[in-house]
Design a protein around this motif. Sequence first.
Motif, PDB file in Angstrom:
ATOM      1  N   THR A 213       0.836  -1.199   0.000  1.00  0.00           N
ATOM      2  CA  THR A 213       0.000   0.000   0.000  1.00  0.00           C
ATOM      3  C   THR A 213       0.871   1.249   0.000  1.00  0.00           C
ATOM      4  OG1 THR A 213      -1.809   1.115   1.120  1.00  0.00           O
ATOM      5  CG2 THR A 213      -0.168   0.085   2.518  1.00  0.00           C
ATOM      6  N   HIS A 214       0.259   2.345  -0.390  1.00  0.00           N
ATOM      7  CA  HIS A 214       0.918   3.635  -0.226  1.00  0.00           C
ATOM      8  C   HIS A 214       0.218   4.440   0.848  1.00  0.00           C
ATOM      9  CE1 HIS A 214       3.763   3.262  -3.428  1.00  0.00           C
ATOM     10  NE2 HIS A 214       2.826   2.845  -4.243  1.00  0.00           N
ATOM     11  N   ASP A 215      -0.892   3.866   1.340  1.00  0.00           N
ATOM     12  CA  ASP A 215      -1.684   4.568   2.333  1.00  0.00           C
ATOM     13  C   ASP A 215      -1.196   4.173   3.720  1.00  0.00           C
ATOM     14  OD1 ASP A 215      -3.600   5.472   4.081  1.00  0.00           O
ATOM     15  OD2 ASP A 215      -5.229   5.197   2.632  1.00  0.00           O
ATOM     16  N   MET A 216      -0.527   5.112   4.402  1.00  0.00           N
ATOM     17  CA  MET A 216       0.074   4.760   5.680  1.00  0.00           C
ATOM     18  C   MET A 216      -0.964   4.470   6.753  1.00  0.00           C
ATOM     19  SD  MET A 216       2.976   4.310   4.973  1.00  0.00           S
ATOM     20  CE  MET A 216       3.440   3.805   6.608  1.00  0.00           C
ATOM     21  N   GLN A 217      -2.181   4.992   6.536  1.00  0.00           N
ATOM     22  CA  GLN A 217      -3.225   4.670   7.509  1.00  0.00           C
ATOM     23  C   GLN A 217      -3.581   3.185   7.455  1.00  0.00           C
ATOM     24  OE1 GLN A 217      -5.954   7.620   6.294  1.00  0.00           O
ATOM     25  NE2 GLN A 217      -5.372   9.024   7.926  1.00  0.00           N
ATOM     26  N   ASP A 218      -3.506   2.621   6.275  1.00  0.00           N
ATOM     27  CA  ASP A 218      -3.695   1.174   6.153  1.00  0.00           C
ATOM     28  C   ASP A 218      -2.727   0.458   7.072  1.00  0.00           C
ATOM     29  OD1 ASP A 218      -5.579   1.436   4.255  1.00  0.00           O
ATOM     30  OD2 ASP A 218      -4.338   0.791   2.554  1.00  0.00           O
TER      31      ASP A 218
ATOM     32  N   HIS B 174      13.280   5.645  13.845  1.00  0.00           N
ATOM     33  CA  HIS B 174      14.134   6.192  12.806  1.00  0.00           C
ATOM     34  C   HIS B 174      13.830   7.654  12.515  1.00  0.00           C
ATOM     35  CE1 HIS B 174      16.502   2.843  11.090  1.00  0.00           C
ATOM     36  NE2 HIS B 174      15.674   2.177  11.863  1.00  0.00           N
ATOM     37  N   SER B 175      12.622   8.057  12.897  1.00  0.00           N
ATOM     38  CA  SER B 175      12.301   9.436  12.584  1.00  0.00           C
ATOM     39  C   SER B 175      12.398  10.265  13.858  1.00  0.00           C
ATOM     40  CB  SER B 175      10.897   9.523  11.999  1.00  0.00           C
ATOM     41  OG  SER B 175       9.993   8.995  12.926  1.00  0.00           O
ATOM     42  N   SER B 176      12.437  11.554  13.703  1.00  0.00           N
ATOM     43  CA  SER B 176      12.637  12.407  14.864  1.00  0.00           C
ATOM     44  C   SER B 176      11.376  12.405  15.731  1.00  0.00           C
ATOM     45  CB  SER B 176      12.960  13.822  14.411  1.00  0.00           C
ATOM     46  OG  SER B 176      11.843  14.344  13.745  1.00  0.00           O
ATOM     47  N   GLU B 177      11.566  12.826  16.931  1.00  0.00           N
ATOM     48  CA  GLU B 177      10.481  12.782  17.901  1.00  0.00           C
ATOM     49  C   GLU B 177       9.710  14.089  17.925  1.00  0.00           C
ATOM     50  OE1 GLU B 177      10.374  10.199  20.909  1.00  0.00           O
ATOM     51  OE2 GLU B 177      10.868   9.173  19.041  1.00  0.00           O
ATOM     52  N   ARG B 178      10.071  14.984  17.060  1.00  0.00           N
ATOM     53  CA  ARG B 178       9.528  16.341  17.180  1.00  0.00           C
ATOM     54  C   ARG B 178       8.001  16.366  17.129  1.00  0.00           C
ATOM     55  NH1 ARG B 178       8.141  18.180  12.105  1.00  0.00           N
ATOM     56  NH2 ARG B 178       8.787  16.669  10.552  1.00  0.00           N
TER      57      ARG B 178
ATOM     58  N   GLU C 273       4.731  11.318   7.023  1.00  0.00           N
ATOM     59  CA  GLU C 273       5.988  12.081   7.097  1.00  0.00           C
ATOM     60  C   GLU C 273       7.123  11.161   7.484  1.00  0.00           C
ATOM     61  OE1 GLU C 273       5.210  16.414   8.782  1.00  0.00           O
ATOM     62  OE2 GLU C 273       4.176  14.871   9.915  1.00  0.00           O
ATOM     63  N   MET C 274       6.772  10.215   8.375  1.00  0.00           N
ATOM     64  CA  MET C 274       7.775   9.286   8.855  1.00  0.00           C
ATOM     65  C   MET C 274       8.362   8.474   7.698  1.00  0.00           C
ATOM     66  SD  MET C 274       6.809   6.948  11.999  1.00  0.00           S
ATOM     67  CE  MET C 274       6.235   5.608  11.006  1.00  0.00           C
ATOM     68  N   VAL C 275       7.466   7.974   6.873  1.00  0.00           N
ATOM     69  CA  VAL C 275       7.932   7.161   5.752  1.00  0.00           C
ATOM     70  C   VAL C 275       8.693   8.024   4.758  1.00  0.00           C
ATOM     71  CG1 VAL C 275       7.170   5.846   3.753  1.00  0.00           C
ATOM     72  CG2 VAL C 275       6.226   5.359   5.990  1.00  0.00           C
ATOM     73  N   ALA C 276       8.181   9.225   4.529  1.00  0.00           N
ATOM     74  CA  ALA C 276       8.895  10.127   3.629  1.00  0.00           C
ATOM     75  C   ALA C 276      10.305  10.371   4.155  1.00  0.00           C
ATOM     76  CB  ALA C 276       8.140  11.440   3.500  1.00  0.00           C
TER      77      ALA C 276
ATOM     78  N   GLU D 259      13.942   9.251   2.542  1.00  0.00           N
ATOM     79  CA  GLU D 259      15.021  10.212   2.400  1.00  0.00           C
ATOM     80  C   GLU D 259      16.293   9.693   3.053  1.00  0.00           C
ATOM     81  OE1 GLU D 259      14.775  14.666   3.609  1.00  0.00           O
ATOM     82  OE2 GLU D 259      13.262  14.159   2.084  1.00  0.00           O
ATOM     83  N   GLU D 260      16.107   9.127   4.244  1.00  0.00           N
ATOM     84  CA  GLU D 260      17.246   8.608   4.990  1.00  0.00           C
ATOM     85  C   GLU D 260      17.999   7.550   4.179  1.00  0.00           C
ATOM     86  OE1 GLU D 260      16.171   7.230   8.881  1.00  0.00           O
ATOM     87  OE2 GLU D 260      17.997   6.025   9.029  1.00  0.00           O
ATOM     88  N   TYR D 261      17.229   6.687   3.519  1.00  0.00           N
ATOM     89  CA  TYR D 261      17.875   5.641   2.736  1.00  0.00           C
ATOM     90  C   TYR D 261      18.115   6.088   1.307  1.00  0.00           C
ATOM     91  CZ  TYR D 261      16.923   2.369   6.509  1.00  0.00           C
ATOM     92  OH  TYR D 261      16.900   1.724   7.710  1.00  0.00           O
ATOM     93  N   SER D 262      17.827   7.342   1.072  1.00  0.00           N
ATOM     94  CA  SER D 262      17.885   7.939  -0.273  1.00  0.00           C
ATOM     95  C   SER D 262      17.353   7.007  -1.362  1.00  0.00           C
ATOM     96  CB  SER D 262      19.301   8.429  -0.619  1.00  0.00           C
ATOM     97  OG  SER D 262      20.205   7.348  -0.658  1.00  0.00           O
TER      98      SER D 262
END
Lengths: 324, 258
Positions: free
Chosen positions: A212-217, A245-249, A313-316, A320-323
């Motif tokens: 899926t591309h839907d993160m809510q899924d 892996h993502s920031s806690e902000r 955002e997390m997946v995005a 990015e992290e893994y480019s």
Amino acid sequence: MIKLENINKTFRVAKRQGGFARAVKALFSREYEIIHALNNVSFTINDGEMVGYIGPNGAGKSTTIKIMCGILTPDNGICEIDGRTPWLERVAHVQHIGVVFGQRSQLWWDVPVVDSFELIKDIYKVDSSLYQTNLDELTELLDLSELLKTPTRSLSLGQRMRCEIAASLLHSPKILFLDEPTIGLDAVSKIAVRQFIKKINAERKTTVILTTHDMQDIEALTERILLIGKGKILLDGNLAELKKHSSERKTLIVEYTGKAPTISEGMTVSEAKDGRLIIVLDPTQLSVSEAISQLAAQSDLIDVSVTGVSSEEMVAALYEEYSI
Amino acid sequence: MRLYMKFFSMHMKSQMQYKLSFFLTMIGQFLVSFAILLSLYFMMSRFNVVMGFTYEQVLLCFASVLMGYSLAEMLGRGFDLFPRMLGNGEFDRALVRPRSVITQVLASKMDFTRLGRILQAAFVFIYAVPKSGVIWTRDKILTLFLMVICGSLVFFGLFIVYAAFSFFTVEGLEFMNILTDGGREFGRYPYAIYGEGILKFLTYFVPLALFQYYPLLYLLDIEKSKLYMFTPLLSLIFLLPAYAFFQYGVRKYKSTGS
């Protein structure tokens, strides 16, 4: 049980170049480009698991699914599903799997849904009594009784997807592959489909693999996530691990009357309009409750909302992290 | 076979959803082949005989080829439209079902509007069978049946070859139409009238003449040997390489994807 070990798959794609002269040249000698669609992909999925398989477009998701379904043969590597190699024992293998391609229908366009179901019963040689139990159960679970007599062409997309999923479960498969099952559905249908997938997994112990591309899924359904990018498995874990892996902000949206509060260390203003502030907060420097009490001490707050990083955002951020 | 009948009734149901369109197309099919029949009539009324064959005898040719072709097209349309099946991913669906790929492609499409042509062929038979001057014995009736059935199977084989090519080119191949549509059009006349070279080609390479020209000679008592009666069966050998070619295509598809 599904076991993949060091699966590799390369495609040879003809290079296409612009321009007439080059097009003519390509007629006679073509240059090929080798694309590594899958690069040493390995994972194990146990019976009854529900796994979300995510990655950007072109990462190799469909290729992996196709290999597991027996549609494609990999270059090398081992793939064993319930003791069978899909591409070697295609007929025996597919008897035990169900596949839903979100973008394509397996129902007949012009005839009532139940007729398509009957045909599927014959294709899979499903025993009549088993078929009847399955049909009754699925009709109840998916609320299909109204839809069965309707031709597919007059169903809405959400209704159709419910029928599609039912169609791929009529032969009681042990493994269900769902390729973007919620694509294009409205909010209500999405929730209905998700609930149903959950139920199937819980009640029938069907192994579910979902792209899926839907993160809510993913958030609603799966405990385990496989992230693939550029043909490599990058991450195998649950949502919480992914979040590490993502920031806690956090993002604070503050509405106030009167004087604007001054911002202390740990907070940055990302947007300021009269009476409204959007603040990004780093919780390692300043806790959420501390930040709110600081703001409340200075201004008259009407409304405060706190949100974490969305899984989107997390997946995005991960991509990015893994480019990839 | 039971499954095939099931598909058969599903296609019937689907196509009957649009009754008007169905009958109009069918009438259209009938008229097109009727026009071809007319052209044949005018040609023959000018020349009377072609290579020693009379008008009615040529009609036997025409009807058996048309009937065979239309049967193949009606039931084997799935192979004719196979490039589309590859393009829209329906073929992937066939691969995840526990049945042979050939059966599924075969059952994927059936076009009953071709009944228009079959009807036309039947009318021509009704006219030509008594007037052709053939003394109908049991053997000769069998021969005629073999001509139609084997003809339909060979055309069917050609559709399979056509489908198999699309594994390699994705887009359909028009040159195959020379053999399929062309075979039908030229099959109006005994293939021998197109010359030695073409006859050889249609005997040894693409065996269209084996179910048309040679058994016709037997029907007309030009050749008395029973061998000529069974040449249509010989043409079925063509199905083997056609099948193998298709299977080769499936293997290639499985290793490269679409």
